[in-house]
Design a protein around this motif. Sequence first.
Motif, PDB file in Angstrom:
ATOM      1  N   ARG A  20       0.849  -1.189   0.000  1.00 17.44           N
ATOM      2  CA  ARG A  20       0.000   0.000   0.000  1.00 17.44           C
ATOM      3  C   ARG A  20       0.879   1.231   0.000  1.00 17.44           C
ATOM      4  O   ARG A  20       1.956   1.241   0.594  1.00 17.44           O
ATOM      5  CB  ARG A  20      -0.878   0.057   1.253  1.00 17.44           C
ATOM      6  CG  ARG A  20      -1.951  -0.982   1.325  1.00 17.44           C
ATOM      7  CD  ARG A  20      -3.109  -0.604   0.391  1.00 17.44           C
ATOM      8  NE  ARG A  20      -4.112  -1.617   0.345  1.00 17.44           N
ATOM      9  CZ  ARG A  20      -5.075  -1.795   1.220  1.00 17.44           C
ATOM     10  NH1 ARG A  20      -5.168  -1.007   2.256  1.00 17.44           N
ATOM     11  NH2 ARG A  20      -5.953  -2.765   1.067  1.00 17.44           N
ATOM     12  N   GLU A  21       0.388   2.269  -0.644  1.00 12.94           N
ATOM     13  CA  GLU A  21       1.068   3.562  -0.602  1.00 12.94           C
ATOM     14  C   GLU A  21       0.473   4.339   0.572  1.00 12.94           C
ATOM     15  O   GLU A  21      -0.742   4.491   0.673  1.00 12.94           O
ATOM     16  CB  GLU A  21       0.857   4.312  -1.913  1.00 12.94           C
ATOM     17  CG  GLU A  21       1.850   5.419  -2.114  1.00 12.94           C
ATOM     18  CD  GLU A  21       1.774   5.993  -3.511  1.00 12.94           C
ATOM     19  OE1 GLU A  21       0.815   6.753  -3.774  1.00 12.94           O
ATOM     20  OE2 GLU A  21       2.656   5.690  -4.326  1.00 12.94           O
ATOM     21  N   VAL A  22       1.354   4.804   1.461  1.00 13.55           N
ATOM     22  CA  VAL A  22       0.916   5.484   2.676  1.00 13.55           C
ATOM     23  C   VAL A  22       1.674   6.807   2.787  1.00 13.55           C
ATOM     24  O   VAL A  22       2.869   6.868   2.515  1.00 13.55           O
ATOM     25  CB  VAL A  22       1.214   4.619   3.929  1.00 13.55           C
ATOM     26  CG1 VAL A  22       0.688   5.272   5.190  1.00 13.55           C
ATOM     27  CG2 VAL A  22       0.645   3.223   3.766  1.00 13.55           C
ATOM     28  N   THR A  23       0.983   7.861   3.191  1.00 15.03           N
ATOM     29  CA  THR A  23       1.640   9.142   3.420  1.00 15.03           C
ATOM     30  C   THR A  23       2.132   9.181   4.859  1.00 15.03           C
ATOM     31  O   THR A  23       1.348   9.095   5.793  1.00 15.03           O
ATOM     32  CB  THR A  23       0.671  10.316   3.163  1.00 15.03           C
ATOM     33  OG1 THR A  23       0.194  10.221   1.820  1.00 15.03           O
ATOM     34  CG2 THR A  23       1.369  11.653   3.369  1.00 15.03           C
ATOM     35  N   MET A 102       8.848   7.756  15.163  1.00 11.30           N
ATOM     36  CA  MET A 102       8.266   8.031  13.856  1.00 11.30           C
ATOM     37  C   MET A 102       6.975   8.840  13.994  1.00 11.30           C
ATOM     38  O   MET A 102       6.718   9.750  13.203  1.00 11.30           O
ATOM     39  CB  MET A 102       8.002   6.718  13.102  1.00 11.30           C
ATOM     40  CG  MET A 102       9.280   6.001  12.685  1.00 11.30           C
ATOM     41  SD  MET A 102       8.977   4.383  11.947  1.00 11.30           S
ATOM     42  CE  MET A 102       8.505   4.880  10.292  1.00 11.30           C
ATOM     43  N   LYS A 103       6.172   8.516  15.007  1.00 14.39           N
ATOM     44  CA  LYS A 103       4.923   9.246  15.241  1.00 14.39           C
ATOM     45  C   LYS A 103       5.194  10.720  15.521  1.00 14.39           C
ATOM     46  O   LYS A 103       4.397  11.578  15.146  1.00 14.39           O
ATOM     47  CB  LYS A 103       4.169   8.633  16.426  1.00 14.39           C
ATOM     48  CG  LYS A 103       3.459   7.346  16.082  1.00 14.39           C
ATOM     49  CD  LYS A 103       2.895   6.638  17.305  1.00 14.39           C
ATOM     50  CE  LYS A 103       1.843   7.413  18.023  1.00 14.39           C
ATOM     51  NZ  LYS A 103       1.225   6.648  19.132  1.00 14.39           N
ATOM     52  N   SER A 104       6.337  11.017  16.150  1.00 14.23           N
ATOM     53  CA  SER A 104       6.653  12.411  16.474  1.00 14.23           C
ATOM     54  C   SER A 104       6.943  13.240  15.228  1.00 14.23           C
ATOM     55  O   SER A 104       6.926  14.466  15.281  1.00 14.23           O
ATOM     56  CB  SER A 104       7.838  12.474  17.444  1.00 14.23           C
ATOM     57  OG  SER A 104       9.045  12.154  16.779  1.00 14.23           O
ATOM     58  N   LYS A 105       7.202  12.582  14.109  1.00 12.20           N
ATOM     59  CA  LYS A 105       7.526  13.280  12.860  1.00 12.20           C
ATOM     60  C   LYS A 105       6.393  13.207  11.834  1.00 12.20           C
ATOM     61  O   LYS A 105       6.577  13.575  10.687  1.00 12.20           O
ATOM     62  CB  LYS A 105       8.798  12.678  12.239  1.00 12.20           C
ATOM     63  CG  LYS A 105      10.043  12.883  13.058  1.00 12.20           C
ATOM     64  CD  LYS A 105      10.504  14.298  12.921  1.00 12.20           C
ATOM     65  CE  LYS A 105      11.882  14.464  13.540  1.00 12.20           C
ATOM     66  NZ  LYS A 105      12.392  15.786  13.357  1.00 12.20           N
ATOM     67  N   ASP A 108      -1.084  13.519  12.792  1.00 15.65           N
ATOM     68  CA  ASP A 108      -1.970  12.570  13.452  1.00 15.65           C
ATOM     69  C   ASP A 108      -2.785  11.779  12.432  1.00 15.65           C
ATOM     70  O   ASP A 108      -2.980  10.571  12.577  1.00 15.65           O
ATOM     71  CB  ASP A 108      -2.885  13.295  14.444  1.00 15.65           C
ATOM     72  CG  ASP A 108      -3.611  12.338  15.358  1.00 15.65           C
ATOM     73  OD1 ASP A 108      -3.000  11.333  15.799  1.00 15.65           O
ATOM     74  OD2 ASP A 108      -4.793  12.590  15.639  1.00 15.65           O
ATOM     75  N   GLY A 109      -3.238  12.452  11.383  1.00 12.51           N
ATOM     76  CA  GLY A 109      -4.011  11.778  10.343  1.00 12.51           C
ATOM     77  C   GLY A 109      -3.195  10.736   9.596  1.00 12.51           C
ATOM     78  O   GLY A 109      -3.733   9.723   9.144  1.00 12.51           O
ATOM     79  N   GLU A 110      -1.891  10.977   9.454  1.00  8.47           N
ATOM     80  CA  GLU A 110      -1.021  10.004   8.792  1.00  8.47           C
ATOM     81  C   GLU A 110      -0.930   8.725   9.623  1.00  8.47           C
ATOM     82  O   GLU A 110      -1.021   7.618   9.093  1.00  8.47           O
ATOM     83  CB  GLU A 110       0.373  10.594   8.568  1.00  8.47           C
ATOM     84  CG  GLU A 110       0.403  11.712   7.568  1.00  8.47           C
ATOM     85  CD  GLU A 110       1.753  12.410   7.466  1.00  8.47           C
ATOM     86  OE1 GLU A 110       1.971  13.067   6.436  1.00  8.47           O
ATOM     87  OE2 GLU A 110       2.582  12.304   8.396  1.00  8.47           O
ATOM     88  N   PHE A 111      -0.772   8.898  10.936  1.00  5.20           N
ATOM     89  CA  PHE A 111      -0.713   7.726  11.805  1.00  5.20           C
ATOM     90  C   PHE A 111      -2.053   7.002  11.794  1.00  5.20           C
ATOM     91  O   PHE A 111      -2.115   5.774  11.774  1.00  5.20           O
ATOM     92  CB  PHE A 111      -0.321   8.106  13.237  1.00  5.20           C
ATOM     93  CG  PHE A 111      -0.176   6.909  14.132  1.00  5.20           C
ATOM     94  CD1 PHE A 111       0.927   6.078  14.022  1.00  5.20           C
ATOM     95  CD2 PHE A 111      -1.155   6.597  15.063  1.00  5.20           C
ATOM     96  CE1 PHE A 111       1.058   4.953  14.821  1.00  5.20           C
ATOM     97  CE2 PHE A 111      -1.033   5.475  15.870  1.00  5.20           C
ATOM     98  CZ  PHE A 111       0.076   4.652  15.755  1.00  5.20           C
ATOM     99  N   SER A 112      -3.131   7.756  11.758  1.00  8.72           N
ATOM    100  CA  SER A 112      -4.468   7.169  11.699  1.00  8.72           C
ATOM    101  C   SER A 112      -4.644   6.358  10.416  1.00  8.72           C
ATOM    102  O   SER A 112      -5.225   5.263  10.438  1.00  8.72           O
ATOM    103  CB  SER A 112      -5.515   8.273  11.791  1.00  8.72           C
ATOM    104  OG  SER A 112      -6.802   7.737  11.737  1.00  8.72           O
TER     105      SER A 112
END
Length: 137
Positions: A20-23, A102-105, A108-112
Motif C-alpha cells: 500500500r502507498e501510505v503518506t 516516527m509518530k513524532s515526525k 496525526d491523520g497520517e498515523f491514523s
Amino acid sequence: MNNFADFLMDNFEDTQEIEREVTLGGKKKLMKFKPISADLGDKLRKKNRKTKFVKGQRIIETDQDKYISDLIIETTTYPDLKNSELQSSWGVMGSEELLTAMKSKMKDGEFSEWSSIVSEVNGYDKSVNELIEEAKN
C-alpha cells in the motif's frame, strides 16, 4: 451445502503480503503489510491487558493504544520496525521506541491512516453495523 473437507488444513490459504502507498512524514511511501494470525492477536491482546479489582469484582482493561502499536509493529513488514539499522537511524532501540519516534515526525491523520490500513489488512475492515447485518442474514 456443507463440506467437511473445507475445514481441512490444506484448504486454508496462507496469508499474502499486501503493498500500500501510505503518506508518512508528508511524503508517500510504499509499505508492505502481512496479516497476523488469530493466535498472535490473542497474545498481543493478553500482553496489553490489565486486571484490577474494584469492590471485589475483577475488571479487565485493554490498553488500546499499546495494542494498536503492537499490531502495527507485527503487521508492517516493510519497513521492518524491528530492524536495528532503522532503529539506529532514529536514535532508538526497540520497535516500540521506533514507532514512537516516527509518530513524532508525522501528522496525526497520517498515523491514523497507517493504523486503519493495518486494521483492514487484519480483517477489521467492517463496521459494527455491517457485522450486525451479516449476522441477521
